[in-house]
Design a protein around this motif. Structure first.
Motif, PDB file in Angstrom:
ATOM      1  N   ARG A  30       0.817  -1.224   0.000  1.00 17.68           N
ATOM      2  CA  ARG A  30       0.000   0.000   0.000  1.00 17.68           C
ATOM      3  C   ARG A  30       0.844   1.265   0.000  1.00 17.68           C
ATOM      4  NH1 ARG A  30      -4.855  -1.780   4.052  1.00 17.68           N
ATOM      5  NH2 ARG A  30      -5.426  -3.560   2.786  1.00 17.68           N
ATOM      6  N   GLY A  31       2.081   1.141   0.426  1.00 22.30           N
ATOM      7  CA  GLY A  31       2.969   2.284   0.459  1.00 22.30           C
ATOM      8  C   GLY A  31       4.385   1.823   0.727  1.00 22.30           C
ATOM      9  N   GLN A  33       8.318   3.326   2.085  1.00 19.75           N
ATOM     10  CA  GLN A  33       9.266   4.340   2.540  1.00 19.75           C
ATOM     11  C   GLN A  33      10.613   3.659   2.624  1.00 19.75           C
ATOM     12  OE1 GLN A  33       8.426   6.716   6.071  1.00 19.75           O
ATOM     13  NE2 GLN A  33      10.589   6.634   6.641  1.00 19.75           N
ATOM     14  N   PHE A  57       0.689   6.170  -7.834  1.00 20.14           N
ATOM     15  CA  PHE A  57       1.003   6.548  -6.459  1.00 20.14           C
ATOM     16  C   PHE A  57       1.461   8.005  -6.402  1.00 20.14           C
ATOM     17  CE2 PHE A  57       1.948   2.615  -3.696  1.00 20.14           C
ATOM     18  CZ  PHE A  57       0.888   1.914  -4.246  1.00 20.14           C
ATOM     19  N   ASP A  59       4.215  10.650  -4.777  1.00 21.83           N
ATOM     20  CA  ASP A  59       5.613  10.482  -4.392  1.00 21.83           C
ATOM     21  C   ASP A  59       6.092  11.693  -3.610  1.00 21.83           C
ATOM     22  OD1 ASP A  59       6.640  12.508  -6.377  1.00 21.83           O
ATOM     23  OD2 ASP A  59       5.937  10.999  -7.786  1.00 21.83           O
ATOM     24  N   LEU A  72       9.305   8.269  -0.433  1.00 18.29           N
ATOM     25  CA  LEU A  72       8.000   7.742  -0.030  1.00 18.29           C
ATOM     26  C   LEU A  72       7.113   7.629  -1.259  1.00 18.29           C
ATOM     27  CD1 LEU A  72       8.604  10.162   2.439  1.00 18.29           C
ATOM     28  CD2 LEU A  72       7.028   8.526   3.397  1.00 18.29           C
ATOM     29  N   LEU A  73       6.429   6.511  -1.368  1.00 12.93           N
ATOM     30  CA  LEU A  73       5.438   6.281  -2.416  1.00 12.93           C
ATOM     31  C   LEU A  73       4.186   5.772  -1.726  1.00 12.93           C
ATOM     32  CD1 LEU A  73       7.694   4.302  -4.922  1.00 12.93           C
ATOM     33  CD2 LEU A  73       7.114   6.716  -5.044  1.00 12.93           C
ATOM     34  N   PHE A  74       3.034   6.358  -2.054  1.00 14.34           N
ATOM     35  CA  PHE A  74       1.805   5.941  -1.375  1.00 14.34           C
ATOM     36  C   PHE A  74       0.597   6.195  -2.255  1.00 14.34           C
ATOM     37  CE2 PHE A  74       3.025  10.192  -0.253  1.00 14.34           C
ATOM     38  CZ  PHE A  74       1.865  10.943  -0.389  1.00 14.34           C
ATOM     39  N   SER A  76      -3.147   7.368  -2.426  1.00 13.13           N
ATOM     40  CA  SER A  76      -4.015   8.206  -1.606  1.00 13.13           C
ATOM     41  C   SER A  76      -5.486   7.811  -1.671  1.00 13.13           C
ATOM     42  CB  SER A  76      -3.851   9.677  -2.005  1.00 13.13           C
ATOM     43  OG  SER A  76      -4.127   9.830  -3.379  1.00 13.13           O
ATOM     44  N   ASN A  80      -3.239   0.216  -4.563  1.00 10.91           N
ATOM     45  CA  ASN A  80      -2.304  -0.791  -4.059  1.00 10.91           C
ATOM     46  C   ASN A  80      -1.455  -1.332  -5.201  1.00 10.91           C
ATOM     47  OD1 ASN A  80      -3.426  -0.777  -1.397  1.00 10.91           O
ATOM     48  ND2 ASN A  80      -5.062  -2.108  -2.120  1.00 10.91           N
TER      49      ASN A  80
END
Length: 108
Positions: A30-31, A33, A57, A59, A72-74, A76, A80
């Motif tokens: 899901r993310g 770091q 994602f 960044d 960091l990649l996530f 929002s 996934n």
């Protein structure tokens, strides 16, 4: 078992090089770091951009110390990464000093 890796790159003094951050994951992610460790006498971190499998994602990246950058990649909106293998970010570094070719990847 999930594995992050950085591809190799080379270039001339004062030039920017882009290498790929890759992920081989067996479970949904899901993310991410991660901290990149590099020789600041050779490289300076310029930034990261979500790409490839993680193109949807968001960044964020920053230098967090001498020779250390955090990426960091996530997702929002519930985005996934399913199990798989491939590039998830492009990492840009500037080469310093004398011309360097076939330099080991950042962190080695």
């Amino acid at each position: 078992n999930n594995t992050l890796a950085v591809t190799n790159g080379s270039g001339g003094s004062g030039t920017d090089i882009t290498v790929q951050l890759t992920l081989a994951n067996e479970s949904t992610v899901r993310g991410i770091q991660t901290d990149l460790v590099f020789d600041p006498a050779v490289l300076s971190f310029q930034g990261a951009l979500a790409t490839g499998r993680a193109a949807a994602f968001s960044d964020s990246s920053a230098v967090v110390g001498s020779g250390r950058a955090r990426v960091l990649l996530f997702g929002s909106t519930g985005t996934n990464l399913s199990a798989g293998t491939g590039a998830i970010a492009s990492l840009t570094f500037r080469l310093a000093g004398p011309e360097i070719q076939n330099r080991q990847r950042p962190g080695d």
